[in-house]
Design a protein around this motif. Structure first.
Motif, PDB file in Angstrom:
ATOM      1  N   THR A 131      52.188  36.740  36.665  1.00 28.50           N
ATOM      2  CA  THR A 131      51.427  35.792  37.313  1.00 28.50           C
ATOM      3  C   THR A 131      50.281  36.250  37.759  1.00 28.50           C
ATOM      4  N   VAL A 132      49.023  35.425  37.541  1.00 24.68           N
ATOM      5  CA  VAL A 132      47.843  35.819  37.967  1.00 24.68           C
ATOM      6  C   VAL A 132      47.581  36.465  39.377  1.00 24.68           C
ATOM      7  N   GLU A 133      48.285  35.956  40.476  1.00 27.85           N
ATOM      8  CA  GLU A 133      48.232  36.450  41.700  1.00 27.85           C
ATOM      9  C   GLU A 133      48.924  38.000  41.768  1.00 27.85           C
ATOM     10  N   ASP A 134      49.911  38.284  41.091  1.00 29.89           N
ATOM     11  CA  ASP A 134      50.206  39.677  41.014  1.00 29.89           C
ATOM     12  C   ASP A 134      49.262  40.431  40.398  1.00 29.89           C
ATOM     13  N   ALA A 135      48.510  40.058  39.100  1.00 27.40           N
ATOM     14  CA  ALA A 135      47.663  40.878  38.689  1.00 27.40           C
ATOM     15  C   ALA A 135      46.495  41.052  39.689  1.00 27.40           C
ATOM     16  N   GLY A 160      39.615  44.551  28.858  1.00 30.79           N
ATOM     17  CA  GLY A 160      39.963  43.211  28.270  1.00 30.79           C
ATOM     18  C   GLY A 160      40.053  42.096  28.626  1.00 30.79           C
ATOM     19  N   GLU A 161      40.073  41.104  27.868  1.00 28.55           N
ATOM     20  CA  GLU A 161      40.215  39.704  28.445  1.00 28.55           C
ATOM     21  C   GLU A 161      41.824  39.220  28.329  1.00 28.55           C
ATOM     22  N   PRO A 162      42.338  38.451  29.271  1.00 27.93           N
ATOM     23  CA  PRO A 162      41.479  37.862  30.403  1.00 27.93           C
ATOM     24  C   PRO A 162      41.295  38.431  31.621  1.00 27.93           C
ATOM     25  N   ILE A 163      41.792  39.669  31.682  1.00 25.91           N
ATOM     26  CA  ILE A 163      41.577  40.361  32.983  1.00 25.91           C
ATOM     27  C   ILE A 163      40.261  40.338  33.425  1.00 25.91           C
ATOM     28  N   ALA A 164      39.182  40.466  32.462  1.00 23.57           N
ATOM     29  CA  ALA A 164      37.728  40.745  32.734  1.00 23.57           C
ATOM     30  C   ALA A 164      37.098  39.640  33.396  1.00 23.57           C
ATOM     31  N   ARG A 165      37.869  38.259  32.966  1.00 33.10           N
ATOM     32  CA  ARG A 165      37.222  36.993  33.786  1.00 33.10           C
ATOM     33  C   ARG A 165      38.168  37.053  35.171  1.00 33.10           C
ATOM     34  N   MET A 166      39.109  37.549  35.235  1.00 35.49           N
ATOM     35  CA  MET A 166      39.794  37.614  36.660  1.00 35.49           C
ATOM     36  C   MET A 166      38.903  38.552  37.623  1.00 35.49           C
ATOM     37  N   ILE A 167      38.305  39.686  37.033  1.00 38.88           N
ATOM     38  CA  ILE A 167      37.618  40.550  37.914  1.00 38.88           C
ATOM     39  C   ILE A 167      36.342  40.122  37.980  1.00 38.88           C
ATOM     40  N   ALA A 168      35.703  39.235  37.109  1.00 37.03           N
ATOM     41  CA  ALA A 168      34.314  38.889  37.433  1.00 37.03           C
ATOM     42  C   ALA A 168      34.418  37.569  38.701  1.00 37.03           C
ATOM     43  N   CYS A 169      35.756  36.878  38.252  1.00 43.93           N
ATOM     44  CA  CYS A 169      36.058  35.780  39.499  1.00 43.93           C
ATOM     45  C   CYS A 169      36.158  36.258  41.051  1.00 43.93           C
ATOM     46  N   TYR A 170      36.936  37.503  40.975  1.00 43.07           N
ATOM     47  CA  TYR A 170      37.150  38.250  42.223  1.00 43.07           C
ATOM     48  C   TYR A 170      35.892  38.722  42.938  1.00 43.07           C
ATOM     49  N   LEU A 171      34.905  39.440  41.972  1.00 42.20           N
ATOM     50  CA  LEU A 171      33.675  39.970  42.355  1.00 42.20           C
ATOM     51  C   LEU A 171      32.818  38.853  42.805  1.00 42.20           C
ATOM     52  N   LYS A 172      32.690  37.899  42.146  1.00 43.82           N
ATOM     53  CA  LYS A 172      31.635  36.989  42.603  1.00 43.82           C
ATOM     54  C   LYS A 172      32.255  36.020  43.597  1.00 43.82           C
TER      55      LYS A 172
END
Length: 204
Positions: A131-135, A160-172
């Motif tokens: 799940t996205v929440e677990d990641a 890699g993607e899609p973890i990069a977009r998840m990180i960008a979402c979190y940091l921003k």
């Protein structure tokens, strides 16, 4: 007590292309090497990063696991004079039984489920996937020591993607995550992040 502005910068870098990227297949945590195109992309990116003089120098370089990510980190690290450190918690999102399938194949099999995954991935878990929440939980935990270590510094992170977009979402601090198909490989963005993202009060 004087307020002190503390922030860190993250240079978020995506690895070069693999054959799965070129075939529009879901890679997830599968260990796929860089393609010939990907090797060329990374070489060009490393040269660009090494010759830029308008950016804050990186104090460290980190990467997730996976052959394409680690190889990208090695090439960029050599160009920047940095030895990349691998952090397993920055591994890609496990997309379960979707991994290895082409995007169009997944869309044909279940149009509604896939569209919901693209529009609001927090509500969907790929079969036998993560799940996205677990990641996000492991990402938040992985960032805590990095931000303590690199307060008021810039560091690079290759994932890699899609973890990069998840990180960008979190940091921003973007409230909603969107996975609009695949972003181009081997790109980068610089994100300034305040330390209070991790609960610090920014005072001394």
């Amino acid at each position: 007590m004087t307020a002190v502005s503390i922030s860190s910068q993250v240079l978020l870098i995506r690895p070069g292309a693999t054959l799965y990227d070129e075939q529009n297949r879901v890679q997830g945590v599968l260990d796929i090497p860089l393609s010939e195109q990907g090797k060329t992309e990374v070489a060009r990116l490393a040269e660009r990063l090494a010759t830029r003089d308008d950016q804050t120098a990186l104090s460290a370089l980190y990467c997730g696991p996976g052959e394409s990510v680690v190889r990208t980190a090695e090439i960029i690290g050599k160009a920047l004079g940095l030895r990349p450190r691998r952090i397993d918690e920055f591994r890609n999102l496990d997309q379960g039984l979707w991994q290895g399938l082409q995007i169009e194949e997944i869309r044909r099999r279940n149009t509604r489920l896939f569209r919901q995954w693209i529009d609001d991935p927090r509500t969907i878990c790929p079969p036998q996937g993560e799940t996205v929440e677990d990641a996000m939980e492991r990402l938040r935990a992985a960032f805590k020591p990095l931000f303590r270590r690199h307060a008021d510094e810039a560091f690079g992170l290759i994932v890699g993607e899609p973890i990069a977009r998840m990180i960008a979402c979190y940091l921003k601090r973007v409230p909603r995550l969107h996975l609009d198909e695949f972003l181009p490989c081997c790109g980068y963005e610089r994100i300034e992040v305040r330390a209070d993202l991790l609960g610090g009060n920014g005072s001394s």
